[in-house]
Design a protein around this motif. Structure first.
Motif, short mmCIF file in Angstrom:
data_model
loop_
_atom_site.label_atom_id
_atom_site.label_comp_id
_atom_site.label_asym_id
_atom_site.label_seq_id
_atom_site.Cartn_x
_atom_site.Cartn_y
_atom_site.Cartn_z
N LEU A 30 0.84 -1.20 0.00
CA LEU A 30 0.00 0.00 0.00
C LEU A 30 0.88 1.25 0.00
O LEU A 30 1.56 1.54 0.98
N SER A 31 0.83 1.98 -1.11
CA SER A 31 1.62 3.20 -1.25
C SER A 31 0.70 4.40 -1.38
O SER A 31 -0.48 4.27 -1.71
N LYS A 38 -4.12 4.49 3.24
CA LYS A 38 -3.47 3.18 3.36
C LYS A 38 -3.96 2.42 4.59
O LYS A 38 -4.35 1.25 4.49
N ASP A 77 3.75 -1.19 8.97
CA ASP A 77 3.88 0.20 8.51
C ASP A 77 5.37 0.55 8.60
O ASP A 77 5.91 0.70 9.68
N GLU A 104 2.36 -1.09 4.47
CA GLU A 104 2.27 0.34 4.21
C GLU A 104 3.68 0.90 4.06
O GLU A 104 4.59 0.47 4.75
#
Length: 145
Positions: A30-31, A38, A77, A104
């Motif tokens: 997830l960008s 995100k 993350d 993330e």
């Protein structure tokens, strides 16, 4: 593939669609910029996999494991990493054994696009909503269409 996400219900629907297709060993990378959604999408996926209750952002813990879901999952993350080599220190490979990974800020961990099971999603803010730009890896192509 581009999917417009005008509201939270659309984000939840995308999360449910992803959860339905997710398998152990997969990576959902997830960008997007700060506030692009995100963590919101990660929470939608985790909820769709059967988690009840709060889903804390792993911004400070870096890794949160969810072992009791339909598909065991690791939510990471990597925003605070200064160098991709720090992923080794975290023991990410141990967490990933038999689990899917929601990543993330994947670039800060060296990226995951070289993995066949990687689905890359870039989220962008568009007006009041979001836009998801989805790039399926080899193992996702048939599942995603």
């Amino acid at each position: 593939m581009i999917i417009d996400l005008p509201d939270l219900a659309a984000m939840d629907a995308l999360g449910a669609r992803l959860a339905e297709k997710l398998q152990a060993g997969d990576v959902v990378a997830l960008s997007g910029g700060l506030g692009a959604g995100k963590t919101t999408l990660a929470r939608a996926i985790i909820a769709a996999l059967g988690h009840e209750g709060d889903v804390p952002s792993p911004t400070f813990t870096i890794i949160e494991a969810y072992e009791d879901l339909e598909v065991p999952l690791v939510h990471a993350d990597f925003y605070r990493l200064e160098d991709p080599s720090e992923v080794l220190e975290l023991g990410l490979d141990d967490y990933r054994e038999g689990a899917a990974l929601l990543a993330e800020w994947p670039d800060k961990a060296g990226g995951f696009t070289n993995e066949q099971g990687c689905l890359s999603i870039t989220l962008k803010i568009v007006g009041e909503g979001r836009r998801a730009i989805i790039d399926p890896g080899v193992n996702w192509v048939s599942r995603w269409s």
